[in-house]
Enzyme design. Structure first.
Site, short mmCIF file in Angstrom:
data_model
loop_
_atom_site.label_atom_id
_atom_site.label_comp_id
_atom_site.label_asym_id
_atom_site.label_seq_id
_atom_site.Cartn_x
_atom_site.Cartn_y
_atom_site.Cartn_z
CB CYS A 79 -0.94 0.02 1.21
SG CYS A 79 -2.08 -1.37 1.30
CG HIS A 143 -0.90 3.33 4.78
ND1 HIS A 143 -1.02 2.04 4.32
CD2 HIS A 143 -0.20 3.24 5.94
CE1 HIS A 143 -0.44 1.21 5.15
NE2 HIS A 143 0.08 1.93 6.15
#
Length: 586
Positions: A79, A143
């Site tokens: 990610c 993130h």
């Protein structure tokens, strides 16, 4: 009378022309941009990419009305680095968003208590479009880090990277974010405990002042005991919440915590409502919306309306809810009369997670015919993702492009659309997609794509300029386990380096234009130009490596959890809150 009639006819024609012009897109106008990114979605999970057992009518509609990219490639298979590349148009190895740790989970930011993040000197597509008059928003998953020196400095907050508005989670979903019915009880207890702490603080201050002014006769030991009792309450409260859910699974509105911990099953719907609201209030000026879905990452929090509706248990339910949310965004674009002047892009950050299991039930994505999955940055299943772009009136509906394209292409494509100049002091690895999308060229500008696993190069893709062939050379591949498996089930993620990878000399070669499943490796015995391909790729790789400059590796050096960086909705450690009560409607 005749002149009056002529005037009415002319006015009518002018009005008709204005109406026609108003309903079409002027070539030099600034289109709105909606970028939708799913989390951990496999390319084989969508109907328009071949799935016949999951229902994804809204994404399929987008596919039908837009262009489908069948060889759309993520720059990494995890990610954090994949999203960094998407935002900047640069390989993660250039921005330092990589980890040398042999444990693959360390290739992402593991908590909100780390002080690493996307370097502030990196330029994102949001920052570029903002400079050209766009209202910008990120709604959903970030993130890319949050704090640097203390818990509220928010040095890596999306606001610092070109996003005017942020609502979502600064971290990601994890198994610890699973729905928990005890949250409301904990919130009530936290508020009562903080009230007790306030009483203790008031008592200590009152007694201390009274003691010093001789208004109260009290022993210092008694005051010290009260203080000690307060510290004990705070200490035991903090250590009763060591589960990362309380510190990582949070929602933020701009730079204020809205929910800690978040109720994950309703978070997706609240974010959808936020996205719809942003579209409505921004419709009178150009806007960029990055709608970064939490679906379909584990633990697959799903609202009751979608539990049990699919043929594929928890994961299938979550995919079909994701499609519903995408449909709501498309409906909002239509309802606000923005369809013809809005580019909509849909993708996933990387391939589906093969090893994700809940007991004996697989809760990860399906990567179709492609080998590998999340974490495997060389095999197609880890990096080949769905790519869909719709722009009515400007791009041919229903068109399929099989040329290599990359998530890194979005930044230069958007920059070219608004007439922006890309940063000249760094290498931008993405390419402007518009000439390919519009049919002005037939061949991808990506002659070579480099497939990194962290800072370690695993494979290279070569698409010769004068050929339809697409070659893939693997220098390193992970060792699947247990023996005979199709992933790394013993460790949940395949590593990039160490004893559980195989270094190939000579390298593995596949012609993925004919063998997309990477099933039959080629050799000198069955491929006449084997040596030519290997030499060409090695020569290109040597040239590519000369363009790399040393940078601080954020995920290697700054991925340690620190208590003083953990976000807190209140006075630490009394951090639980819920400011989203009443903001949950389907």
């Amino acid at each position: 009378m005749m002149e009056h009639s002529h005037s009415l006819i002319i006015l009518s024609l002018v009005g008709l022309l204005l109406k026609i012009c108003g309903s079409t897109v002027a070539p030099d106008s600034k289109p709105n941009v909606v970028l939708i990114m799913a989390d951990d979605l496999g390319i084989g999970d969508l109907g328009c990419f071949g799935n016949v057992t999951l229902r994804t009518p809204n994404v399929d509609r987008l596919c039908k009305e837009g262009i489908k990219l069948t060889q759309h490639i993520s720059a990494e298979a995890m990610c954090t680095p994949s999203r960094a590349a998407f935002l900047t148009g640069r390989y993660p190895v250039r921005t330092g968003m990589v980890s040398r740790n042999s444990r693959r989970p360390c290739s992402v930011f593991n908590s909100l208590g780390v002080h690493g993040g996307l370097p502030r000197n990196e330029t994102t597509f949001a920052a570029t479009l903002k400079k050209h008059g766009y209202s910008t928003a990120l709604i959903g998953k970030w993130h890319q880090g949050l704090n640097c020196k203390y818990r509220n400095d928010h040095c890596h907050h999306p606001n610092h990277y070109g996003f005017d508005y942020f609502y979502g989670t600064p971290h990601t979903l994890s198994f610890s974010c699973k729905p928990d019915s005890t949250h409301d009880t904990e919130l009530t207890l936290a508020s009562k405990l903080w009230f007790c702490m306030e009483l203790i603080i008031i008592a200590v201050l009152t007694l201390t002042v009274g003691k010093l002014t001789h208004l109260v006769s009290v022993n210092w030991l008694f005051i010290i005991c009260i203080i000690f009792f307060g510290f004990l309450v705070a200490f035991f409260w903090f250590f009763s919440f060591q589960n990362s859910m309380y510190w990582n699974c949070i929602l933020m509105r701009q730079q204020e915590i809205a929910e800690q911990p978040m109720k994950a099953e309703r978070a997706g719907t609240i974010m959808m409502n936020e996205a719809v609201s942003f579209i409505k209030r921004s419709k009178d000026r150009p806007f960029l919306l990055f709608y970064s879905l939490l679906h379909v990452h584990v633990p697959l929090p799903t609202t009751n309306e979608f539990i049990g509706i699919s043929n594929h248990s928890f994961y299938g339910d979550n995919v079909e809810e994701m499609d519903f949310l995408v449909g709501k965004i498309l409906d909002s674009i239509d309802a606000n009369g923005l369809t013809n002047n809005t580019i909509v892009y849909f993708t996933s950050d990387h391939g589906g997670h093969l090893e994700a299991m809940r007991g004996r039930v697989h809760v990860g994505g399906y990567n179709g015919i492609y080998k590998g999955g999340k974490g495997m940055a060389g095999w197609e299943g880890g990096i080949r993702v769905p790519g869909i772009i719709r722009w009515p009136g400007m791009l041919t509906a229903g068109k399929v492009i099989e040329e290599p394209t990359s998530l890194m292409d979005i930044y230069p494509t958007l920059a070219a659309l608004v007439g922006a100049t890309l940063p000249q002091d760094r290498v931008i690895d993405g390419r402007d997609l518009m000439p390919l999308l519009k049919g002005e060229v037939q061949h991808s500008e990506h002659e070579f794509l480099y497939h990194y696993c962290g800072p370690f190069l695993h494979a290279v893709r070569w698409h010769p300029k004068n050929s339809d062939a697409i070659w893939k050379v693997h220098f390193v591949t992970p060792v699947f386990h247990p023996k005979g498996a199709i992933g790394c089930y013993d460790t949940l993620f395949c590593p990039c380096v160490g004893e559980n990878v195989t270094h190939h000399d000579p390298p593995l070669l596949f012609e993925i234009s004919r063998d997309p499943s990477e099933y039959k490796p080629l050799s000198r015995d069955n491929e006449p130009i084997y040596d030519t391909v290997i030499k060409t790729v090695k020569r290109a790789l040597k040239k590519h490596r000369k363009t790399l400059t040393p940078v601080t590796e954020q995920l290697t050096l700054y991925n340690k959890d620190l208590i003083w960086l953990k976000p807190c909705c209140g006075v630490f450690p009394f951090c639980l809150c819920d400011k989203e009560v009443g903001n949950f409607t389907m």
